[in-house]
Design an enzyme around this catalytic site. Structure first.
Site, PDB file in Angstrom:
ATOM      1  N   ASP A 250       0.949  -1.180   0.064  1.00  0.00           N
ATOM      2  CA  ASP A 250      -0.048  -0.004  -0.094  1.00  0.00           C
ATOM      3  C   ASP A 250       0.904   1.407   0.005  1.00  0.00           C
ATOM      4  O   ASP A 250       1.883   1.356   0.258  1.00  0.00           O
ATOM      5  CB  ASP A 250      -0.795   0.130   1.356  1.00  0.00           C
TER       6      ASP A 250
ATOM      7  N   ASP B  85     -10.699   2.434  -2.907  1.00  0.00           N
ATOM      8  CA  ASP B  85     -11.252   2.485  -1.623  1.00  0.00           C
ATOM      9  C   ASP B  85     -12.733   2.564  -1.682  1.00  0.00           C
ATOM     10  O   ASP B  85     -13.467   2.178  -0.498  1.00  0.00           O
ATOM     11  CB  ASP B  85     -10.664   3.448  -0.633  1.00  0.00           C
TER      12      ASP B  85
END
Ligand code: DGJ
Length: 732
Positions: free
Chosen positions: A481, A551
């Site tokens: 990430d 997301d």
């Protein structure tokens, strides 16, 4: 003997061609490289499309020439230098010892090579089978500045795409400073283009925008140090009449994960220039005598068959010749990720029942997201401390991994290796690892900071920590990430006249870390992520065959994001998970079936607490898992076609076809219902018109021609956000 690249000595024309495309350019007067054509294959060029000579006011001529009808300002060029009377955007700017930024590169030589060389420090397309690729290397020189330019063009057998990159070598005896070095320039004769770009934001990545190309310079770019949610490094140029299945489409993207600029200029005489590469924003690169600089590679695909044709070419080359490693061709496991289920509020005891349910429901991997390391109970600390939080895993994480493995599931783990928190042991031990401008307070974002991975010792520390955890715990998958963008861009490891190199060196540092970890641990499946889909690009794809798309897990929002992402990225390369309703990002409630259909159109998984599902929902999960397993090879490795745009209609549609055209999956989505609905017909594409296809749910048999030409009515529904999936198989 070259099969795909020829040079006509008489006309001084290079012709790169395969069965689909032709790319032609010529050595023109003044030894300038003039672009002639890129498009559908032509057999041979007979000199009919010559530069239209004209005396144009305020478009100057070649030095020493009396010919007022020949101007670099109107010539279609291959790679334009700076400051010599072409007033359009240049591809390269070099500041020299005497302060001049003018260069005049002239054609010097060429060579044709079988295959294509790897690019130093950068991912690129590669060759698997000896003669599938040929590369033309054209050398240009500037004898005053003593600079050499190598333009590389690679053409692939059977693929409608050209790969390009540039290398610049300093033969002067003093340093020079590159201020711009594009990967590609592509000029077009006058025509009306529309530009498709993919702007967005966090949790709203890659929104498809299509606008007529007006006069001036339009730059689709990132200045955030990474590819960004805000603007992807992909654009397409299309005719106003181009549709998904008809018309010219040029798709351009970079194999790069840093600041980019995809510049498009429509000039004073309606010609178009595209210049794509590293963004010149805060970029300078010092080239010492005999040093060279290699640009990232750019791809430019061409299709006469609309956007679907273009995407097909890009999806295939991305999946087959950019993505690498063991997982490239393997079916990706169905996973459950604990992020939206527990966020950082978990321990081994809390997670174990989720693993048990995952096993029961046929899910194949458990992914432990953010919060397992240091003392990370919220997002304010511990980045850089890649050791297990004993409070959450009192018996060590291996104990939990072993449990997951014992249930027959794979185990995945989250990292954010490019970052550091003030509140971390790493910062205590190495405060200088943080990227910062001396004397200034660095700016936080999500209360975290950037590591200066331009420095080898910083990379070594992180690689060692990450590899240790991976090795000691038998980890099968990594989610890599990145949750902020770069600021305070400065390196303590570089001299003041090299600080303009930091953005690019950051990306090179990242690639170095990824190269090492993926080489050392070749069995691990890597998933890219950057606060969702902030780093979906071909550079990351070379290391990570899949990436978290956004997301935002809301099914309707995902229709739009996934639709646009598919323009250049393979469906196996982006991941989609079913999450709870009301959706945590939008508050919208969409049925389990629709959430499943959207998520099953990519690399599939769940992002919820399985233990909180009702018995009925658990049953649905079981069914979805079984269904996905049945269509997985098709979705992950078949041909993908967009059928209906969620941007312009009250619905969405797409489909997958196996390479032999014997198996087909179709998904149609309806957005908002109405008291007086209009019926919509979905027409399929890419089938064999001669074949008979059986709908596996109803056993009705349809002709391929019927499905493509007449189509099927979508169901009339009395509900918002519905989906209908079909699965067809050809009958013998
Ligand atoms: C952003 C990612 O996109 C999420 O899926 C999750 O991993 C969080 N980061 C964790 O901090």
């Amino acid at each position: 003997m070259s099969k795909m690249i020829t040079f006509d000595e008489e006309q001084r024309v290079f012709h790169l061609h395969n069965d689909k495309i032709s790319y032609l350019f010529q050595i023109e007067k003044g030894d300038l490289l003039s672009h002639l054509y890129y498009g559908q294959r032509i057999q041979a060029y007979h000199g009919q499309r010559q530069y239209p000579y004209a005396d144009r006011g305020f478009s100057g001529n070649l030095p020493g020439s009396l010919d007022r009808t020949y101007s670099p300002d109107s010539l279609l060029q291959e790679y334009t230098p700076n400051g010599i009377g072409d007033y359009r955007i240049p591809a390269v700017i070099v500041r020299q010892e005497n302060g001049s930024r003018a260069t005049r590169f002239k054609y010097s030589d060429y060579r044709i090579e079988a295959g294509k060389p790897a690019l130093k420090g950068l991912p690129s397309t590669y060759v698997e089978d000896g003669d599938e690729v040929e590369t033309l290397v054209v050398t240009l020189t500037d004898d005053v500045a003593h600079l050499e330019l190598e333009l590389r063009y690679s053409i692939f057998m059977g693929r409608a795409v050209i790969a390009r990159s540039t290398r610049i070598i300093n033969h002067a005896d003093t340093p020079v400073y590159l201020e711009k070095a594009a990967s590609l320039q592509l000029d077009f004769a006058p025509r009306d283009f529309e530009v498709i770009s993919l702007p967005g934001a966090h949790a709203r990545e890659r929104q498809m925008e299509r606008t007529p190309l007006s006069r001036g310079v339009h730059s689709y770019e990132s200045r955030r140090g990474t590819t960004s949610h805000q603007m992807s490094n992909f654009i397409a140029l299309v005719d106003p009449t181009t549709t998904e299945n008809m018309g010219d489409a040029y798709g351009i993207s970079l194999i790069y994960s840093g600041n980019h600029a995809m510049q498009v200029e429509r000039d004073q005489i309606q010609q178009t220039r595209v210049v794509a590469g590293i963004n010149d924003y805060n970029f300078t690169w010092k080239l010492n005598p005999e040093d060279d600089f290699q640009t990232p590679e750019a791809l430019v695909a061409y299709s006469p068959n609309g956007l679907n044709g273009m995407s097909n070419t890009l999806q295939h080359i991305a999946r087959e010749r950019i993505a690498r490693g063991k997982w490239r061709d393997l079916e990706r496991p169905i996973l459950v990720n604990n992020w939206e289920a527990t966020f950082m509020n978990f321990n081994e005891e809390r997670l174990t029942p989720i693993v048990d349910d995952a096993k029961k429901l046929g899910i194949e991997m458990f992914v432990l997201d953010d919060g397992w390391f240091g003392h990370r109970d919220d997002d304010n600390g511990s980045l850089g401390d890649w050791f297990v939080d004993q409070k959450k895993f009192p018996h060590g994480i291996k104990h939990f991994v072993d449990y997951v493995h014992a249930q027959g599931l794979k185990f995945g783990l989250w990292f954010e290796p490019e970052m550091i928190s003030f509140d971390s042991k790493l910062y205590e031990d190495h405060p200088d690892y943080l990227m910062q401008v001396p004397g200034r307070q660095p700016s936080p974002s999500r209360n975290q900071y950037i590591l200066d991975i331009t420095r080898p010792e910083v990379r070594d520390n992180i690689v060692a920590q990450v590899e240790k955890i991976l090795r000691e715990n038998d980890v099968d998958y990594v989610k890599w990430d990145m949750n902020r963008h770069l600021a305070d861009v400065y390196s303590l490891g570089l001299a003041p006249d090299q600080e303009g190199e930091v953005y690019h060196r950051f990306v090179l540092g990242l690639y170095d870390m990824l190269e090492r970890i993926t080489t050392d641990l070749p069995d691990i499946l890597f998933e890219g992520c950057s606060g969702g889909g902030g780093r979906i690009d071909y550079g990351m794809l070379a290391y990570m065959p899949q990436s978290w798309t956004s997301d935002c897990t809301d099914a309707y929002e995902r229709e739009k994001i996934q639709y646009a992402t598919s323009l250049f990225y393979p469906n196996s390369g982006f991941t989609a998970h079913v999450s709870v309703i009301p959706n945590q990002q939008t508050g919208r409630s969409v049925s389990f079936a629709t959430r499943g259909a959207v998520a099953m159109s990519a690399t599939f998984g769940y992002e919820l607490d399985l233990t909180k599902l009702t018995a009925e929902e658990q049953e649905q999960v079981k069914q979805q898992v079984a269904e996905y397993k049945a269509i997985r090879p098709l979705v992950q490795f078949g041909d993908f076609y967009r059928l209906r745009s969620p941007y312009t209609t009250n619905g969405c549609g797409w489909m997958f076809v196996s390479p032999d055209k014997r198996e087909v999956v179709v998904d149609t989505f309806h957005t908002q219902s109405s008291g007086q609905p209009c019926a919509h017909v979905t027409k399929l594409v890419g089938l064999d018109p001669q074949k008979q296809y059986e709908d596996l749910a109803t056993h009705t048999v349809y002709g391929g021609d019927e499905l493509m030409r007449m189509g099927l009515y979508d169901p009339l529904v009395h509900e918002d956000y519905t989906a209908k999936a079909y699965h067809f198989k050809a009958r013998d």
